[in-house]
Motif scaffolding. Structure first.
Motif, mmCIF file in Angstrom:
data_model
loop_
_atom_site.group_PDB
_atom_site.id
_atom_site.type_symbol
_atom_site.label_atom_id
_atom_site.label_comp_id
_atom_site.label_asym_id
_atom_site.label_seq_id
_atom_site.Cartn_x
_atom_site.Cartn_y
_atom_site.Cartn_z
ATOM 1 N N PRO A 1 0.833 -1.205 0.000
ATOM 2 C CA PRO A 1 0.000 0.000 0.000
ATOM 3 C C PRO A 1 0.868 1.255 0.000
ATOM 4 O O PRO A 1 1.953 1.262 0.594
ATOM 5 C CB PRO A 1 -0.802 -0.119 1.303
ATOM 6 N N PRO A 2 0.418 2.344 -0.634
ATOM 7 C CA PRO A 2 1.212 3.562 -0.688
ATOM 8 C C PRO A 2 1.151 4.384 0.593
ATOM 9 O O PRO A 2 1.875 5.367 0.731
ATOM 10 C CB PRO A 2 0.575 4.341 -1.853
ATOM 11 N N GLY A 3 0.282 4.018 1.542
ATOM 12 C CA GLY A 3 0.155 4.761 2.788
ATOM 13 C C GLY A 3 0.055 3.838 3.983
ATOM 14 O O GLY A 3 0.090 2.611 3.858
ATOM 15 N N GLU A 4 -0.099 4.437 5.169
ATOM 16 C CA GLU A 4 -0.177 3.665 6.409
ATOM 17 C C GLU A 4 -1.610 3.206 6.661
ATOM 18 O O GLU A 4 -2.571 3.911 6.366
ATOM 19 C CB GLU A 4 0.303 4.514 7.586
ATOM 20 N N LEU A 5 -1.750 2.010 7.236
ATOM 21 C CA LEU A 5 -3.058 1.504 7.603
ATOM 22 C C LEU A 5 -3.636 2.342 8.737
ATOM 23 O O LEU A 5 -2.918 2.814 9.614
ATOM 24 C CB LEU A 5 -2.974 0.046 8.029
ATOM 25 N N ASP A 6 -4.983 2.530 8.724
ATOM 26 C CA ASP A 6 -5.665 3.336 9.717
ATOM 27 C C ASP A 6 -6.661 2.456 10.450
ATOM 28 O O ASP A 6 -7.466 1.764 9.821
ATOM 29 C CB ASP A 6 -6.385 4.505 9.034
ATOM 30 N N ALA A 7 -6.616 2.501 11.792
ATOM 31 C CA ALA A 7 -7.537 1.684 12.582
ATOM 32 C C ALA A 7 -8.981 2.113 12.387
ATOM 33 O O ALA A 7 -9.903 1.334 12.576
ATOM 34 C CB ALA A 7 -7.177 1.759 14.061
ATOM 35 N N GLY A 8 -9.196 3.363 11.970
ATOM 36 C CA GLY A 8 -10.552 3.817 11.668
ATOM 37 C C GLY A 8 -11.305 4.264 12.902
ATOM 38 O O GLY A 8 -11.000 3.878 14.030
ATOM 39 N N THR A 9 -12.345 5.093 12.691
ATOM 40 C CA THR A 9 -13.175 5.581 13.782
ATOM 41 C C THR A 9 -14.575 4.976 13.737
ATOM 42 O O THR A 9 -15.331 5.114 14.695
ATOM 43 C CB THR A 9 -13.299 7.118 13.705
ATOM 44 N N THR A 10 -14.956 4.339 12.656
ATOM 45 C CA THR A 10 -16.287 3.737 12.530
ATOM 46 C C THR A 10 -16.192 2.240 12.245
ATOM 47 O O THR A 10 -17.101 1.653 11.684
ATOM 48 C CB THR A 10 -17.077 4.417 11.397
ATOM 49 N N GLY A 11 -15.107 1.623 12.625
ATOM 50 C CA GLY A 11 -14.926 0.200 12.366
ATOM 51 C C GLY A 11 -13.454 -0.155 12.441
ATOM 52 O O GLY A 11 -12.611 0.666 12.812
ATOM 53 N N PRO A 12 -13.121 -1.378 12.099
ATOM 54 C CA PRO A 12 -11.721 -1.816 12.198
ATOM 55 C C PRO A 12 -10.792 -1.160 11.198
ATOM 56 O O PRO A 12 -9.575 -1.252 11.336
ATOM 57 C CB PRO A 12 -11.821 -3.330 11.947
ATOM 58 N N GLY A 13 -11.338 -0.509 10.165
ATOM 59 C CA GLY A 13 -10.476 0.154 9.192
ATOM 60 C C GLY A 13 -9.864 -0.817 8.209
ATOM 61 O O GLY A 13 -10.471 -1.805 7.814
ATOM 62 N N GLU A 14 -8.602 -0.541 7.810
ATOM 63 C CA GLU A 14 -7.974 -1.331 6.748
ATOM 64 C C GLU A 14 -7.134 -2.485 7.302
ATOM 65 O O GLU A 14 -6.542 -2.382 8.373
ATOM 66 C CB GLU A 14 -7.067 -0.440 5.896
ATOM 67 N N THR A 15 -7.089 -3.540 6.513
ATOM 68 C CA THR A 15 -6.212 -4.672 6.787
ATOM 69 C C THR A 15 -5.498 -5.033 5.492
ATOM 70 O O THR A 15 -6.137 -5.157 4.445
ATOM 71 C CB THR A 15 -7.012 -5.894 7.284
ATOM 72 N N TYR A 16 -4.176 -5.174 5.565
ATOM 73 C CA TYR A 16 -3.392 -5.546 4.388
ATOM 74 C C TYR A 16 -2.700 -6.871 4.652
ATOM 75 O O TYR A 16 -2.168 -7.108 5.743
ATOM 76 C CB TYR A 16 -2.332 -4.480 4.082
ATOM 77 N N PHE A 17 -2.725 -7.747 3.654
ATOM 78 C CA PHE A 17 -1.956 -8.976 3.787
ATOM 79 C C PHE A 17 -1.509 -9.454 2.414
ATOM 80 O O PHE A 17 -2.180 -9.216 1.412
ATOM 81 C CB PHE A 17 -2.763 -10.074 4.497
ATOM 82 N N ARG A 18 -0.352 -10.093 2.404
ATOM 83 C CA ARG A 18 0.158 -10.711 1.181
ATOM 84 C C ARG A 18 -0.337 -12.140 1.090
ATOM 85 O O ARG A 18 -0.456 -12.833 2.098
ATOM 86 C CB ARG A 18 1.690 -10.713 1.182
ATOM 87 N N LEU A 19 -0.597 -12.559 -0.129
ATOM 88 C CA LEU A 19 -0.943 -13.957 -0.333
ATOM 89 C C LEU A 19 0.308 -14.815 -0.248
ATOM 90 O O LEU A 19 1.430 -14.323 -0.365
ATOM 91 C CB LEU A 19 -1.613 -14.130 -1.700
ATOM 92 N N ASP A 20 0.101 -16.104 -0.051
ATOM 93 C CA ASP A 20 1.236 -17.020 0.019
ATOM 94 C C ASP A 20 1.989 -17.053 -1.308
ATOM 95 O O ASP A 20 3.204 -17.187 -1.333
ATOM 96 C CB ASP A 20 0.738 -18.429 0.378
ATOM 97 N N ARG A 21 1.256 -16.916 -2.406
ATOM 98 C CA ARG A 21 1.866 -16.814 -3.722
ATOM 99 C C ARG A 21 1.848 -15.345 -4.130
ATOM 100 O O ARG A 21 1.634 -14.471 -3.308
ATOM 101 C CB ARG A 21 1.078 -17.684 -4.714
ATOM 102 N N ALA A 22 2.044 -15.038 -5.401
ATOM 103 C CA ALA A 22 2.120 -13.657 -5.858
ATOM 104 C C ALA A 22 0.743 -12.995 -5.786
ATOM 105 O O ALA A 22 -0.154 -13.324 -6.562
ATOM 106 C CB ALA A 22 2.658 -13.598 -7.287
ATOM 107 N N GLY A 23 0.587 -12.062 -4.850
ATOM 108 C CA GLY A 23 -0.676 -11.365 -4.707
ATOM 109 C C GLY A 23 -0.742 -10.583 -3.415
ATOM 110 O O GLY A 23 -0.027 -10.883 -2.451
ATOM 111 N N SER A 24 -1.593 -9.549 -3.394
ATOM 112 C CA SER A 24 -1.793 -8.715 -2.216
ATOM 113 C C SER A 24 -3.262 -8.341 -2.119
ATOM 114 O O SER A 24 -3.947 -8.176 -3.132
ATOM 115 C CB SER A 24 -0.951 -7.431 -2.292
ATOM 116 N N VAL A 25 -3.746 -8.169 -0.876
ATOM 117 C CA VAL A 25 -5.132 -7.783 -0.632
ATOM 118 C C VAL A 25 -5.167 -6.673 0.407
ATOM 119 O O VAL A 25 -4.525 -6.771 1.452
ATOM 120 C CB VAL A 25 -5.981 -8.973 -0.148
#
Length: 256
Positions: free
Chosen positions: A164-188
């Motif tokens: 991601p180009p920025g920092e993850l934010d915990a958010g004020t109306t929910g859990p906010g963003e979650t970033y994870f890499r896949l075991d193979r080539a990929g990101s979510v």
């Protein structure tokens, strides 16, 4: 909407109201080897209430060295409907896919009906990502699922693993963003919250990852062009056997 010798930007526009109760929309996409396709949804989609379930299916094949990008608009699930979103992706060689899905449970003043979502992505080796989300009314009220949260935004990159180009934010109306890499080539990157989309990272991430995917694609295309031009007896201004367009396969809609 736009095109060059190797690909096109295609606007996706419904010619009648959808998704009505009982509608089954299926979109088949084929991106030829070495080509690019950018799918643009011009408006959001509402799954309207009704007795018969509805569905939205995307079946995409992306050839070796090809790129498919797809920025989805909000998909709104009304009260009193059961609907299913199914995405199937087949990557060949060094093909890449970038997709964004925005989900809203309920129209204004509603809690939303039953939604299930499936994603199955494979490459030449095997599964890259397989996901099934049960967001039915009963399931999402269970502890640790969604509770009173109503919106979800997901950006998925397959074929490479960008950050991601920025920092993850915990958010004020929910859990906010979650970033994870896949075991193979990929990101979510996934954001979950209340109400309208209030995250500040998913849209910029999609834009940055799309620029990255297309930059690498254009770099490879330039290298291939010059390698071809250097071959004896080949004119640089006449590249041979290049795909002149992507193939946006059949698009079918069944409605009452």
């Amino acid at each position: 909407m736009d095109q060059d010798a190797r690909g096109a930007r295609v606007g996706l526009l419904a010619t009648q109201a959808l998704l009505l109760s009982g509608d089954a929309v299926r979109i088949d996409v084929e991106v030829a080897p070495g080509a690019w396709l950018d799918v643009v949804e011009t408006t959001g989609t509402v799954a309207y209430e009704g007795d018969a379930p509805s569905s939205w299916t995307v079946d995409a094949t992306v050839g070796d060295g090809a790129v498919l990008t797809w920025a989805g608009k909000p998909f709104v699930v009304s009260d009193g409907i059961a609907t299913h979103r199914d995405t199937r992706i087949r990557l060949q060689g060094t093909g890449r896919v970038l997709m964004q899905e925005k989900i809203v449970l309920g129209r204004a003043g509603q809690t939303g009906g039953d939604l299930t979502m499936s994603l199955s992505a494979t490459d030449d080796t095997g599964p890259v990502q397989v996901e099934h989300l049960d967001l039915s009314r009963q399931a999402r009220t269970m502890p640790g699922v969604l509770g009173n949260l109503r919106s979800m935004d997901t950006v998925t990159a397959l074929g490479w693993s960008p950050e991601p180009p920025g920092e993850l934010d915990a958010g004020t109306t929910g859990p906010g963003e979650t970033y994870f890499r896949l075991d193979r080539a990929g990101s979510v990157l996934r954001w979950i919250g209340i109400g309208r989309f209030r995250d500040r990272l998913c849209d910029p991430t999609f834009a940055a990852w799309r620029d990255e995917a297309m930059h690498d694609y254009r770099h490879r295309s330039t290298e291939q062009h010059f390698m071809h031009a250097e071959k004896p007896g080949t004119r640089a201004e006449e590249p041979a056997h290049l795909p002149t367009s992507t193939s946006f396969g059949r698009q079918s809609l069944r409605a009452p």
